[in-house]
Design a protein around this motif. Sequence first.
Motif, mmCIF file in Angstrom:
data_model
loop_
_atom_site.group_PDB
_atom_site.id
_atom_site.type_symbol
_atom_site.label_atom_id
_atom_site.label_comp_id
_atom_site.label_asym_id
_atom_site.label_seq_id
_atom_site.Cartn_x
_atom_site.Cartn_y
_atom_site.Cartn_z
ATOM 1 N N ARG A 38 10.864 23.364 82.974
ATOM 2 C CA ARG A 38 10.462 23.005 84.318
ATOM 3 C C ARG A 38 8.933 22.433 84.591
ATOM 4 O O ARG A 38 8.991 21.603 85.388
ATOM 5 N N ASP A 39 8.159 23.302 83.775
ATOM 6 C CA ASP A 39 6.996 22.722 83.768
ATOM 7 C C ASP A 39 6.518 21.332 83.494
ATOM 8 O O ASP A 39 5.932 20.574 84.352
ATOM 9 N N TYR A 40 7.213 20.983 82.548
ATOM 10 C CA TYR A 40 6.911 19.362 82.146
ATOM 11 C C TYR A 40 7.799 18.494 83.135
ATOM 12 O O TYR A 40 7.183 17.481 83.545
ATOM 13 N N ARG A 41 8.909 19.104 83.626
ATOM 14 C CA ARG A 41 9.428 18.034 84.768
ATOM 15 C C ARG A 41 8.670 17.994 85.748
ATOM 16 O O ARG A 41 8.468 16.749 86.438
ATOM 17 N N ARG A 42 7.945 18.930 86.412
ATOM 18 C CA ARG A 42 7.129 18.745 87.372
ATOM 19 C C ARG A 42 5.860 17.731 87.209
ATOM 20 O O ARG A 42 5.483 17.132 88.011
ATOM 21 N N TYR A 43 5.535 18.058 85.982
ATOM 22 C CA TYR A 43 4.758 17.401 85.562
ATOM 23 C C TYR A 43 4.803 15.735 85.391
ATOM 24 O O TYR A 43 4.118 14.940 85.817
ATOM 25 N N PHE A 44 5.948 15.679 84.756
ATOM 26 C CA PHE A 44 6.484 14.129 84.631
ATOM 27 C C PHE A 44 6.516 13.541 86.013
ATOM 28 O O PHE A 44 6.249 12.463 86.138
ATOM 29 N N ALA A 45 7.214 14.066 86.933
ATOM 30 C CA ALA A 45 7.506 13.792 88.145
ATOM 31 C C ALA A 45 6.379 13.372 88.843
ATOM 32 O O ALA A 45 6.112 12.492 89.678
ATOM 33 N N GLY A 46 5.149 14.458 88.904
ATOM 34 C CA GLY A 46 3.849 14.095 89.512
ATOM 35 C C GLY A 46 3.556 12.935 88.869
ATOM 36 O O GLY A 46 2.553 12.306 89.507
ATOM 37 N N GLN A 47 3.361 12.617 87.589
ATOM 38 C CA GLN A 47 2.800 11.701 86.828
ATOM 39 C C GLN A 47 3.325 10.373 87.544
ATOM 40 O O GLN A 47 2.553 9.354 87.503
ATOM 41 N N ILE A 48 4.535 10.175 87.638
ATOM 42 C CA ILE A 48 5.008 9.016 87.983
ATOM 43 C C ILE A 48 4.383 8.615 89.397
ATOM 44 O O ILE A 48 4.121 7.411 89.689
ATOM 45 N N VAL A 49 4.215 9.563 90.262
ATOM 46 C CA VAL A 49 3.755 9.296 91.503
ATOM 47 C C VAL A 49 2.370 9.017 91.550
ATOM 48 O O VAL A 49 2.019 8.051 92.015
ATOM 49 N N SER A 50 1.515 9.711 90.712
ATOM 50 C CA SER A 50 0.080 9.553 90.684
ATOM 51 C C SER A 50 -0.271 8.079 90.055
ATOM 52 O O SER A 50 -1.034 7.351 90.431
ATOM 53 N N PHE A 51 0.505 7.762 88.610
ATOM 54 C CA PHE A 51 0.233 6.431 88.264
ATOM 55 C C PHE A 51 0.537 5.236 89.264
ATOM 56 O O PHE A 51 -0.019 4.405 89.468
ATOM 57 N N THR A 52 1.743 5.346 89.863
ATOM 58 C CA THR A 52 1.871 4.484 90.904
ATOM 59 C C THR A 52 1.022 4.457 91.831
ATOM 60 O O THR A 52 0.706 3.240 92.238
ATOM 61 N N GLY A 53 0.543 5.224 92.500
ATOM 62 C CA GLY A 53 -0.548 5.135 93.445
ATOM 63 C C GLY A 53 -1.852 4.723 92.852
ATOM 64 O O GLY A 53 -2.487 3.973 93.435
ATOM 65 N N SER A 54 -2.003 5.294 91.434
ATOM 66 C CA SER A 54 -3.463 4.760 91.046
ATOM 67 C C SER A 54 -3.349 3.262 90.739
ATOM 68 O O SER A 54 -4.415 2.408 90.702
ATOM 69 N N TRP A 55 -2.264 2.770 90.079
ATOM 70 C CA TRP A 55 -2.007 1.259 89.760
ATOM 71 C C TRP A 55 -2.304 0.385 91.120
ATOM 72 O O TRP A 55 -2.918 -0.591 91.068
#
Length: 165
Positions: A38-55
């Motif tokens: 569960r914790d990794y799923r949340r992290y992974f989903a958040g990372q997708i959103v964050s990296f998209t925004g950063s790029w």
Amino acid sequence: GRGSSEWRTYNPGMTAAPARPGRLAALRRRTFRSLRHRDYRRYFAGQIVSFTGSWAQSTALMWLVFDRTADPLWPPLMLVAAVGPTLADHVPKRTLVLGTQTAFLVHAVALAGLVATGAVGPWGLFAFQLLSGVIQAIDLPARLAFVPDLIPRDDLINAVGLNSL
């Protein structure tokens, strides 16, 4: 179905045998194994959103710099690349990741506000680009170091592979 010897002798334009339903299920289980946690799923989903925004923000900042300065050779900043790994080793990783994500948010809102009011010039853009580089130099090593805290060691290689994706 085709036997294995028949497949090896006649395979026009194909590189692998057709996947069987059992093989696909096994492949899915192995490929996304670290997402069981569960914790990794949340992290992974958040990372997708964050990296998209950063790029998107980095691209917009480069475009804005070019629009305001007409200089296509505005240099990328790598001055603080050694700071991030050092902080990731000495500061709690969760705190560091939350801090950098908050810094990204504040950075984006401040840049949007200054651009909307027309109050940003070349030196302001340089400062924003420098700040963005500092945040990124701290954020990426902290994120990478945070992954082993989220999942068991057996799924670590899979999680690293998904992060690279």
